[in-house]
Design a protein around this motif. Structure first.
Motif, short mmCIF file in Angstrom:
data_model
loop_
_atom_site.label_atom_id
_atom_site.label_comp_id
_atom_site.label_asym_id
_atom_site.label_seq_id
_atom_site.Cartn_x
_atom_site.Cartn_y
_atom_site.Cartn_z
N ILE A 1 0.87 -1.17 0.00
CA ILE A 1 0.00 0.00 0.00
C ILE A 1 0.91 1.23 0.00
O ILE A 1 1.71 1.41 0.92
N LEU A 2 0.78 2.06 -1.02
CA LEU A 2 1.63 3.24 -1.13
C LEU A 2 1.06 4.41 -0.36
O LEU A 2 -0.15 4.53 -0.18
N ASP A 3 1.94 5.28 0.09
CA ASP A 3 1.59 6.56 0.72
C ASP A 3 0.67 6.42 1.92
O ASP A 3 -0.29 7.18 2.07
N VAL A 4 0.94 5.48 2.80
CA VAL A 4 0.19 5.35 4.05
C VAL A 4 0.70 6.43 5.01
O VAL A 4 1.91 6.60 5.19
N VAL A 5 -0.23 7.17 5.61
CA VAL A 5 0.11 8.20 6.59
C VAL A 5 0.30 7.52 7.94
O VAL A 5 -0.55 6.74 8.36
N PHE A 6 1.42 7.81 8.60
CA PHE A 6 1.63 7.29 9.94
C PHE A 6 2.47 8.30 10.72
O PHE A 6 3.07 9.20 10.15
N GLY A 7 2.49 8.14 12.03
CA GLY A 7 3.21 9.10 12.84
C GLY A 7 3.94 8.46 13.99
O GLY A 7 3.72 7.30 14.33
N CYS A 8 4.82 9.24 14.57
CA CYS A 8 5.56 8.85 15.76
C CYS A 8 5.39 9.96 16.79
O CYS A 8 5.87 11.08 16.57
N GLY A 9 4.66 9.67 17.87
CA GLY A 9 4.41 10.67 18.90
C GLY A 9 5.58 10.83 19.84
O GLY A 9 6.18 9.85 20.27
N HIS A 10 5.92 12.09 20.15
CA HIS A 10 7.03 12.37 21.07
C HIS A 10 6.54 13.05 22.35
O HIS A 10 7.19 12.96 23.37
N ASP A 11 5.42 13.75 22.25
CA ASP A 11 4.87 14.48 23.39
C ASP A 11 3.41 14.06 23.53
O ASP A 11 2.54 14.64 22.87
N ASN A 12 3.15 13.05 24.33
CA ASN A 12 1.82 12.46 24.46
C ASN A 12 1.20 12.83 25.80
O ASN A 12 1.88 12.90 26.80
N SER A 13 -0.12 13.07 25.80
CA SER A 13 -0.81 13.41 27.05
C SER A 13 -2.21 12.82 27.04
O SER A 13 -2.71 12.39 26.01
N GLY A 14 -2.82 12.80 28.20
CA GLY A 14 -4.16 12.23 28.33
C GLY A 14 -4.08 10.82 28.84
O GLY A 14 -3.43 10.55 29.84
N THR A 15 -4.70 9.88 28.12
CA THR A 15 -4.75 8.49 28.59
C THR A 15 -3.51 7.69 28.22
O THR A 15 -3.42 6.51 28.53
N PHE A 16 -2.54 8.29 27.54
CA PHE A 16 -1.30 7.59 27.23
C PHE A 16 -0.51 7.37 28.52
O PHE A 16 -0.62 8.13 29.46
N ASN A 17 0.32 6.32 28.52
CA ASN A 17 1.21 6.09 29.66
C ASN A 17 2.57 5.64 29.13
O ASN A 17 2.76 5.53 27.93
N ASN A 18 3.50 5.39 30.01
CA ASN A 18 4.86 5.03 29.59
C ASN A 18 4.94 3.65 28.94
O ASN A 18 5.97 3.29 28.40
N TYR A 19 3.88 2.86 29.01
CA TYR A 19 3.90 1.51 28.46
C TYR A 19 3.20 1.41 27.11
O TYR A 19 3.16 0.35 26.51
N THR A 20 2.63 2.51 26.65
CA THR A 20 1.96 2.52 25.35
C THR A 20 3.02 2.58 24.25
O THR A 20 3.86 3.47 24.26
N SER A 21 2.96 1.65 23.30
CA SER A 21 3.94 1.66 22.23
C SER A 21 3.33 2.00 20.87
O SER A 21 4.03 2.45 19.98
N VAL A 22 2.02 1.79 20.72
CA VAL A 22 1.39 2.02 19.42
C VAL A 22 -0.05 2.45 19.62
O VAL A 22 -0.73 1.97 20.52
N ILE A 23 -0.50 3.37 18.78
CA ILE A 23 -1.92 3.66 18.68
C ILE A 23 -2.28 3.55 17.21
O ILE A 23 -1.52 3.97 16.34
N ILE A 24 -3.39 2.91 16.94
CA ILE A 24 -3.81 2.71 15.55
C ILE A 24 -5.25 3.18 15.42
O ILE A 24 -6.09 2.86 16.26
N GLY A 25 -5.51 3.98 14.40
CA GLY A 25 -6.85 4.51 14.17
C GLY A 25 -7.72 3.51 13.45
O GLY A 25 -7.42 3.11 12.33
N LEU A 26 -8.82 3.11 14.08
CA LEU A 26 -9.75 2.15 13.47
C LEU A 26 -11.10 2.80 13.18
O LEU A 26 -12.03 2.13 12.76
N GLY A 27 -11.22 4.10 13.38
CA GLY A 27 -12.48 4.80 13.17
C GLY A 27 -12.64 5.31 11.75
O GLY A 27 -12.01 4.83 10.82
#
Length: 111
Positions: A30-56
């Protein structure tokens, strides 16, 4: 990026070719998939979260980005990890496309 639960992440956003294995023997590119790498996370994230994937239904959700190839069909099985535990080598699984099969005890399926 902000999420419905008021969590947010700030980081890098990129486009890349994603390659997925297929049960039919050929990899799917699949070409041109948008993805990101978070560096400054807040809210329900914690130090053990490694990935978030959008399913909506959002524009950059992986489901929308792969829609033509998967016909809007996917299944997933998420493991339970205590939020305060850093010791776990269990993994979650996600499948895409018309051959997704969800079965077993305590499985919940939604069309």
């Amino acid at each position: 990026m902000s999420y419905g639960d008021q969590s947010q992440t700030i980081g890098d956003l990129a486009f890349e070719k994603f390659t997925f294995p297929s049960i039919f023997g050929n990899n799917v590119n699949i070409l041109d998939v948008v993805f990101g790498c978070g560096h400054d996370n807040s809210g329900t994230f914690n130090n053990y979260t490694s990935v978030i994937i959008g399913l909506g239904g959002g524009e950059v959700s992986i489901v929308n980005q792969l829609d033509k190839e998967i016909n809007g069909k996917f299944s997933y099985c998420l493991i339970t990890i205590p939020l305060q535990s850093s010791i776990s080598n269990a993994t979650s699984h996600i499948n895409f496309g018309s051959s997704v099969i969800v079965s077993g005890p305590n499985v919940i399926s939604t069309p």
